[in-house]
Design a protein around this motif. Structure first.
Motif, mmCIF file in Angstrom:
data_model
loop_
_atom_site.group_PDB
_atom_site.id
_atom_site.type_symbol
_atom_site.label_atom_id
_atom_site.label_comp_id
_atom_site.label_asym_id
_atom_site.label_seq_id
_atom_site.Cartn_x
_atom_site.Cartn_y
_atom_site.Cartn_z
ATOM 1 N N GLU A 121 0.855 -1.195 0.000
ATOM 2 C CA GLU A 121 0.000 0.000 0.000
ATOM 3 C C GLU A 121 0.885 1.237 0.000
ATOM 4 O O GLU A 121 2.024 1.195 0.471
ATOM 5 N N GLN A 122 0.361 2.339 -0.539
ATOM 6 C CA GLN A 122 1.062 3.610 -0.438
ATOM 7 C C GLN A 122 0.061 4.746 -0.479
ATOM 8 O O GLN A 122 -1.003 4.642 -1.087
ATOM 9 N N GLY A 123 0.400 5.837 0.213
ATOM 10 C CA GLY A 123 -0.499 6.987 0.290
ATOM 11 C C GLY A 123 -0.218 7.758 1.563
ATOM 12 O O GLY A 123 0.731 7.465 2.296
ATOM 13 N N GLU B 272 -5.354 8.551 3.906
ATOM 14 C CA GLU B 272 -5.771 7.714 2.774
ATOM 15 C C GLU B 272 -5.627 6.235 3.104
ATOM 16 O O GLU B 272 -6.511 5.422 2.770
ATOM 17 N N LEU B 273 -4.561 5.888 3.774
ATOM 18 C CA LEU B 273 -4.321 4.475 4.098
ATOM 19 C C LEU B 273 -5.294 3.970 5.159
ATOM 20 O O LEU B 273 -5.724 2.815 5.119
ATOM 21 N N GLU C 224 -8.338 5.035 5.497
ATOM 22 C CA GLU C 224 -9.630 4.890 4.815
ATOM 23 C C GLU C 224 -9.722 3.580 4.029
ATOM 24 O O GLU C 224 -10.798 3.015 3.873
ATOM 25 N N LYS C 225 -8.581 3.098 3.547
ATOM 26 C CA LYS C 225 -8.578 1.842 2.783
ATOM 27 C C LYS C 225 -8.880 0.631 3.665
ATOM 28 O O LYS C 225 -9.291 -0.420 3.166
ATOM 29 N N GLN C 226 -8.631 0.794 4.989
ATOM 30 C CA GLN C 226 -8.863 -0.287 5.944
ATOM 31 C C GLN C 226 -8.157 -1.585 5.503
ATOM 32 O O GLN C 226 -8.727 -2.676 5.536
ATOM 33 N N GLY C 227 -6.905 -1.413 5.126
ATOM 34 C CA GLY C 227 -6.121 -2.557 4.671
ATOM 35 C C GLY C 227 -5.034 -2.912 5.661
ATOM 36 O O GLY C 227 -5.213 -2.827 6.889
ATOM 37 N N TYR D 277 -2.133 -1.416 6.391
ATOM 38 C CA TYR D 277 -1.645 -0.308 7.207
ATOM 39 C C TYR D 277 -2.595 -0.033 8.370
ATOM 40 O O TYR D 277 -2.156 0.213 9.497
ATOM 41 N N GLU D 278 -3.877 -0.074 8.087
ATOM 42 C CA GLU D 278 -4.877 0.205 9.128
ATOM 43 C C GLU D 278 -4.771 -0.822 10.256
ATOM 44 O O GLU D 278 -4.834 -0.481 11.442
#
Length: 379
Positions: free
Chosen positions: A349-351, A355-356, A358-361, A363-364
């Motif tokens: 992931e990058q941002g 932003e990261l 919000e992606k709930q991926g 990084y979250e």
């Protein structure tokens, strides 16, 4: 065990350490005793063999001389021949233990010589003048062993003056990435470019002069505080060193020393704390005035209040410079212009921080895991 004796005592490891030392010591004693005994035997054995030869020559020579087959002069000649023949063999036997040590040393020397040579610098190096600090990674692949890749297919573009955070779990390849950037290792495939120029087209010394690096592992040498900070720029004046020390929050604790900046750090730098040592390494980075700044957990050994002060100073230092910040505490990189999330050698992931989240991926999950333990304790 000697250098970490405090750790041995904390975990009550004295008994085990003594047993292990005794085992190694007995092995050394047995080997040394055998070596000295056998090497000591060689000289008397060789002298005995030589003397037996003299006796045989005298007996046989006397027998043939009595019959008129040879003369006394022939006997003397044979004794001289025997002496000349046995003397070098005796001398060789006397240094047999040295020969064995030499063979063992040769194995280590030849093992070193057989290591692959470092790739030589280009014969037509590119100048580092007017370098701005734009960094590009193009399909970078790298592994310390060719059959085990750590960084599998890494691509990213970093603009000059931006603060780039590199985050991810332990062993993901974060520190390896910045070591590749400075050519401590050469990549297996792909390209790393600075201002569109492949880093292999620079001389290593010129390339590394563009960087300042503050690592998780601090390093200080036996010398004064002034000399340790000046290592970042050997031509810096005392005033410049002091200014760098003030910016890195070093000046206030150095002033408490009886000799100030002339205080001598001992061989292991045990007369200052780990946090103070880390502040010294940060002061070095201030003194370098680099194009590109690399911070690898640079505040991991300082308290929260000092960390906030250093963070403000480093924000000032990072202005107008490309900065790579490796961090495990994600709260320290929330203001980064770009966050690269690395897992298993790839950017997953990058941002920006928002932003990261919000992606709930990945990084979250990584970010929220920092607070799970705290929430469990409160509950």
């Amino acid at each position: 065990m000697y250098s970490n004796h405090a750790l041995v005592k904390v975990f009550n490891g004295e008994k085990k350490s003594i047993e292990q030392f005794t085992k190694y010591n007995n092995t050394l004693y047995t080997s040394t005793w055998k070596s000295q005994f056998l090497s000591g035997l060689m000289q008397p054995i060789m002298e005995f063999v030589g003397n037996v030869g003299y006796v045989v020559i005298c007996i046989m020579g006397g027998f043939y001389a009595s019959r008129g087959v040879i003369t006394v002069g022939n006997i003397q000649s044979f004794i001289q021949y025997m002496r000349r023949f046995t003397q070098p063999i005796t001398q060789l036997a006397n240094v047999s233990n040295m020969l064995q040590a030499m063979i063992a040393a040769c194995e280590r020397v030849f093992e070193f010589l057989e290591e692959a040579e470092e790739m030589p610098d280009t014969k037509t190096p590119h100048s580092i003048e007017n370098i701005q600090g734009n960094v590009t990674f193009e399909n970078v692949k790298f592994g310390y062993d060719e059959d085990k890749m750590i960084i599998k297919d890494f691509s990213a573009k970093v603009e000059q003056g931006k603060k780039i955070a590199i985050v991810g779990p332990t062993g993901a390849g974060k520190t390896t990435l910045v070591k590749l950037l400075m050519r401590y290792y050469d990549i297996n495939s792909g390209k790393i470019k600075i201002d569109g120029i492949d880093i292999k087209d620079f001389k290593r010394d010129d390339l590394r002069s563009l960087f300042a690096m503050v690592l998780q592992d601090t390093w200080a040498f036996n010398g004064t505080v002034m000399e340790n900070i000046r290592y970042g720029n050997l031509e810096a004046t005392d005033e410049e060193v002091i200014q760098a020390a003030k910016a890195a929050q070093v000046d206030h604790f150095v002033r408490t020393f009886s000799d100030g900046y002339h205080t001598i750090l001992n061989e292991d730098s045990t007369n200052i704390s780990q946090g103070q040592k880390q502040l010294l390494t940060i002061a070095r980075a201030f003194l370098v005035n680099p194009k590109i700044l690399i911070l690898d957990e640079a505040t991991s050994s300082v308290d929260t209040r000092t960390e906030m002060q250093i963070q403000k100073a480093m924000d000032e230092l990072m202005k107008g410079r490309t900065s790579f910040v490796i961090a495990h505490r994600l709260s320290t990189v929330r203001d980064a212009d770009l966050i690269l999330v690395i897992n298993n050698g790839d950017i997953v992931e990058q941002g920006t921080h928002e932003e990261l989240l919000e992606k709930q991926g990945f990084y979250e999950k990584l970010y929220n895991s920092q607070f799970e333990e705290c929430n469990d304790e409160i509950a």
